[in-house]
Design a protein around this motif. Structure first.
Motif, mmCIF file in Angstrom:
data_model
loop_
_atom_site.group_PDB
_atom_site.id
_atom_site.type_symbol
_atom_site.label_atom_id
_atom_site.label_comp_id
_atom_site.label_asym_id
_atom_site.label_seq_id
_atom_site.Cartn_x
_atom_site.Cartn_y
_atom_site.Cartn_z
ATOM 1 N N ILE A 110 0.774 -1.200 -0.371
ATOM 2 C CA ILE A 110 -0.065 -0.112 0.140
ATOM 3 C C ILE A 110 0.814 0.838 -0.240
ATOM 4 C CG2 ILE A 110 -1.678 1.287 1.468
ATOM 5 C CD1 ILE A 110 -2.578 -1.354 2.176
ATOM 6 N N SER A 111 1.989 0.967 0.930
ATOM 7 C CA SER A 111 2.952 2.630 0.892
ATOM 8 C C SER A 111 3.436 3.074 -0.816
ATOM 9 C CB SER A 111 4.179 1.928 1.987
ATOM 10 O OG SER A 111 5.054 1.040 1.842
ATOM 11 N N SER A 112 3.721 1.141 -1.358
ATOM 12 C CA SER A 112 3.924 1.621 -2.571
ATOM 13 C C SER A 112 3.368 2.308 -3.106
ATOM 14 C CB SER A 112 5.057 0.575 -3.213
ATOM 15 O OG SER A 112 5.363 0.407 -2.102
ATOM 16 N N TYR A 113 1.990 1.579 -3.259
ATOM 17 C CA TYR A 113 1.301 2.296 -4.023
ATOM 18 C C TYR A 113 0.343 3.906 -3.914
ATOM 19 C CZ TYR A 113 -4.210 3.062 -5.803
ATOM 20 O OH TYR A 113 -4.998 3.630 -6.192
ATOM 21 N N MET A 114 0.995 4.424 -2.554
ATOM 22 C CA MET A 114 0.327 5.443 -2.264
ATOM 23 C C MET A 114 1.281 6.174 -2.862
ATOM 24 S SD MET A 114 -2.821 5.699 -0.536
ATOM 25 C CE MET A 114 -2.438 7.699 -0.189
ATOM 26 N N LYS A 115 2.205 6.455 -2.762
ATOM 27 C CA LYS A 115 3.454 6.786 -3.514
ATOM 28 C C LYS A 115 3.736 6.458 -4.608
ATOM 29 C CE LYS A 115 8.258 8.601 -3.220
ATOM 30 N NZ LYS A 115 7.834 9.232 -4.529
ATOM 31 N N ASN A 116 2.945 5.911 -5.573
ATOM 32 C CA ASN A 116 3.617 6.036 -7.296
ATOM 33 C C ASN A 116 1.447 6.282 -7.392
ATOM 34 O OD1 ASN A 116 5.787 3.580 -7.307
ATOM 35 N ND2 ASN A 116 4.211 2.130 -7.451
ATOM 36 N N GLU A 117 0.974 6.719 -6.828
ATOM 37 C CA GLU A 117 -0.217 7.596 -7.733
ATOM 38 C C GLU A 117 -0.721 8.661 -6.584
ATOM 39 O OE1 GLU A 117 -1.921 5.696 -10.084
ATOM 40 O OE2 GLU A 117 -0.241 4.088 -10.138
ATOM 41 N N TYR A 118 -0.009 8.710 -5.686
ATOM 42 C CA TYR A 118 -0.353 9.935 -4.597
ATOM 43 C C TYR A 118 0.528 10.938 -4.525
ATOM 44 C CZ TYR A 118 -4.826 8.049 -4.497
ATOM 45 O OH TYR A 118 -6.341 6.769 -5.061
ATOM 46 N N GLY A 119 0.460 12.444 -4.292
ATOM 47 C CA GLY A 119 1.488 13.623 -3.786
ATOM 48 C C GLY A 119 2.222 13.111 -2.575
ATOM 49 N N LEU A 120 2.681 14.352 -1.932
ATOM 50 C CA LEU A 120 3.175 14.575 -0.720
ATOM 51 C C LEU A 120 2.061 14.621 0.215
ATOM 52 C CD1 LEU A 120 5.370 14.079 0.981
ATOM 53 C CD2 LEU A 120 5.422 17.227 0.661
ATOM 54 N N GLY A 156 -3.722 -2.750 -8.040
ATOM 55 C CA GLY A 156 -2.717 -1.417 -8.383
ATOM 56 C C GLY A 156 -1.872 -1.635 -7.021
ATOM 57 N N ILE A 157 -1.705 -2.603 -6.253
ATOM 58 C CA ILE A 157 -0.132 -2.971 -5.362
ATOM 59 C C ILE A 157 0.989 -3.172 -6.219
ATOM 60 C CG2 ILE A 157 0.762 -4.638 -3.686
ATOM 61 C CD1 ILE A 157 -1.922 -2.308 -3.071
ATOM 62 N N PRO A 158 2.010 -2.714 -6.032
ATOM 63 C CA PRO A 158 3.385 -2.990 -6.904
ATOM 64 C C PRO A 158 3.457 -4.759 -7.114
ATOM 65 C CG PRO A 158 3.922 -1.822 -5.048
ATOM 66 C CD PRO A 158 2.534 -2.217 -5.478
ATOM 67 N N ILE A 159 2.771 -5.221 -7.931
ATOM 68 C CA ILE A 159 3.507 -7.719 -7.419
ATOM 69 C C ILE A 159 3.938 -7.827 -8.846
ATOM 70 C CG2 ILE A 159 2.484 -9.705 -7.155
ATOM 71 C CD1 ILE A 159 2.078 -8.351 -4.719
ATOM 72 N N ASN A 189 7.216 -5.409 -5.635
ATOM 73 C CA ASN A 189 8.116 -4.488 -5.954
ATOM 74 C C ASN A 189 7.878 -2.919 -5.237
ATOM 75 O OD1 ASN A 189 10.242 -2.374 -7.734
ATOM 76 N ND2 ASN A 189 8.023 -2.510 -9.130
ATOM 77 N N VAL A 190 8.710 -2.744 -4.629
ATOM 78 C CA VAL A 190 8.436 -1.502 -3.710
ATOM 79 C C VAL A 190 9.398 -0.259 -3.972
ATOM 80 C CG1 VAL A 190 9.245 -0.093 -0.883
ATOM 81 C CG2 VAL A 190 9.316 -3.278 -1.254
#
Length: 526
Positions: free
Chosen positions: A147-157, A360-363, A416-417
């Protein structure tokens, strides 16, 4: 007279033998021309309600085993402290039998079949290394890192700072200590519970288990496959039993498939023409490539023909191996280009993104132990030991029946982190591709009757040819025997006639000197 008597005496017998010989010869010729055994087999293997092949397809008789190997972290404290690389040890196998039932089959008027496959797993303790309820695994916290990787890839700061606060509030750890059963089939995680409560349209489950998610995606699908060949296709034999539409579409929309712009589609985002049900066209030619599709792997993969071989009993089969470029970069394999369209960064060689199929989780998918993958990624962790014999995907296919007699489908699931993590507990893993587990789906014990059927199917052409030749020879021999007997009778009769004629010429009555006697008598009278 004797010849006439001879023929009259034996004519009925010779006529009967000639008729039988002729019928046997004709039967041999008809077997050679019509191939009746092949016609019977074709009838049995016609895909229709009640047929043999339909029953085998509805509930496949194979023993399909899923062998699970999990990567266990052995130096968690040293790694989190930044002192050592992540050290992984493979544990397993934990073996589950995959039971497949193709249900709700509907034969459509356009020559297709619609059905819903149902898959379930049954634990096989006698084949497993230990009890999965008791065995413990230390591994990355997949919900946290995913979820943290998904948030980093899709959303802002701003959104990422908010998520970081939530993680700190629920005290989500970097690593988890779970039983194998919990790891594979589900455990309660605070982040998953929050997401399923507040964003149910995104996370529609309350417990997270990595294998449970794979099985969930593989179930509940509606598939339509072709039953007949497509006479307009360049290679119509590959049309039969292939996918027509999958969940209402011939392609994968998550990879950019567009029905309104067909020229933009490619094999990598198309499932039409791939095989999902484990049944292939019969009488496949050598050097034929077949594509396989399973939704859990979010793409189709090509199996490349290698060579032809024979079993100890003489059964013919084709050796197939997975395309060694199926996880190559788009530069090396242009057909993989569509897998990079929706990603900010394409994955390195040997890895395939499964993001669109997993919330959307980076598997990321790879071959086990990073076989054929970028060597630099392999250096991120300790414990990867690729071996083509153990980790490649192979299949043996019977061309006569179009069914696999041996298969080993091997895939690894990784996380994939994303780099530059904002969440503190995720920072030790940032920029890494983490091995989670790998699975070997294998066809093992094949029912004896199916092996017999395959052997019979393989030998039918030889059986029919030999039978037709033997019958033809028997018929010809019988007719020839009658001919020889008639000729011998004729020769015997001619010999008898000649003997009689010779007897008449040597008769004593015909040898009497009549003229001298008459002359002597005339002299006496004078």
């Amino acid at each position: 007279m004797k010849l006439s008597f001879y023929l009259h005496k034996n004519g009925a017998k010779y006529a009967m033998l000639t008729s039988i010989g002729g019928c046997i010869s004709i039967l041999g010729y008809l077997i050679y021309i019509l191939n009746p055994l092949q016609l019977i087999l074709d009838k049995l293997l016609t895909f229709q309600p009640g047929s043999l092949i339909f029953k085998l397809w509805t509930q496949p008789p194979y023993e399909v085993l899923a062998k699970i190997y999990i990567f266990n972290v052995t130096n968690s404290e040293q790694f989190l402290a930044g002192k050592e690389k992540l050290n992984l040890t493979q544990t397993g196998p934990y073996v589950y039998q995959e039971i497949v039932h193709n249900s709700e089959a509907i034969f459509n008027e356009n020559g297709t079949l619609t059905y819903k496959p149902i898959r379930e797993l049954k634990f096989r303790p006698e084949l497993s290394v230990e009890d999965p309820d008791k065995a413990r695994i230390i591994g990355p916290n997949i919900p946290l890192l995913g979820i943290s990787s998904y948030m980093k890839n899709e959303y802002g700061l701003f959104m990422n700072l908010g998520f970081s606060s939530v993680v700190n509030m629920v005290k989500s750890p970097s690593l988890t200590n779970l039983s194998v059963t919990e790891y594979l089939f589900g455990y309660e995680d605070p982040l998953v519970e929050l997401a399923s409560t507040y964003v149910p349209s995104w996370i529609d489950f309350t417990k997270f288990g990595i294998l449970d998610r794979l099985m969930s995606i593989d179930n509940g699908n509606t598939i339509t496959m072709h039953l007949s060949t497509n006479t307009t296709s360049k290679d119509d034999i590959l049309y039969q039993y292939s996918v027509d539409i999958f969940n209402g579409s011939p392609g994968l929309k998550q990879w950019g498939y567009r029905e309104d712009i067909p020229e933009e589609n490619s094999p990598c985002n198309t499932v039409e023409g791939a095989f999902e049900s484990g049944v292939f066209p019969r009488h496949l030619k050598e050097n034929t490539t077949v594509r396989l599709y399973r939704k859990a792997f979010c793409r189709s993969t090509s199996m490349i023909y290698e060579n032809t071989d024979y079993t100890s009993s003489g059964m013919k089969y084709y050796n197939y191996r997975i395309d060694q470029n199926f996880l190559s970069t788009s530069e090396e394999n242009p057909e993989n280009k569509c897998f990079c369209k929706n990603s900010k960064k394409c994955l390195p060689k040997g890895f395939g993104s499964l993001d669109p199929c997993y919330y959307g989780i980076p598997i990321a998918m790879s071959q086990p132990h990073y076989l054929n993958a970028d060597p630099e990624i392999r250096k991120q962790v300790i414990g990867m030991n690729p071996d083509q014999e153990k980790h490649d995907t192979v299949m043996k296919l019977s061309p006569e029946l179009g069914i696999p007699i041996y298969a080993r489908l091997r895939m690894q699931i990784n996380l994939n982190v994303s780099p530059d993590q904002i969440v503190t507990s995720s920072k030790p893993f940032q920029g890494m591709i983490l091995p989670l587990f790998w699975v070997e789906l294998g066809i093992y014990d094949m029912p004896s009757y199916l092996g017999i059927l395959i052997n019979i199917a393989a030998q039918i052409p030889t059986i029919e040819m030999v039978t037709s030749y033997i019958l033809g020879m028997i018929g010809a021999l019988m007719i020839a025997t009658v001919g020889v007997c008639v000729i011998r009778g004729f020769n015997q009769n001619r010999s008898d006639v000649e003997s009689e004629n010779q007897g008449l010429e040597s008769s004593p009555f015909l040898s009497i000197p009549v003229q001298p006697i008459i002359r002597s008598e005339f002299k006496l009278l004078r």
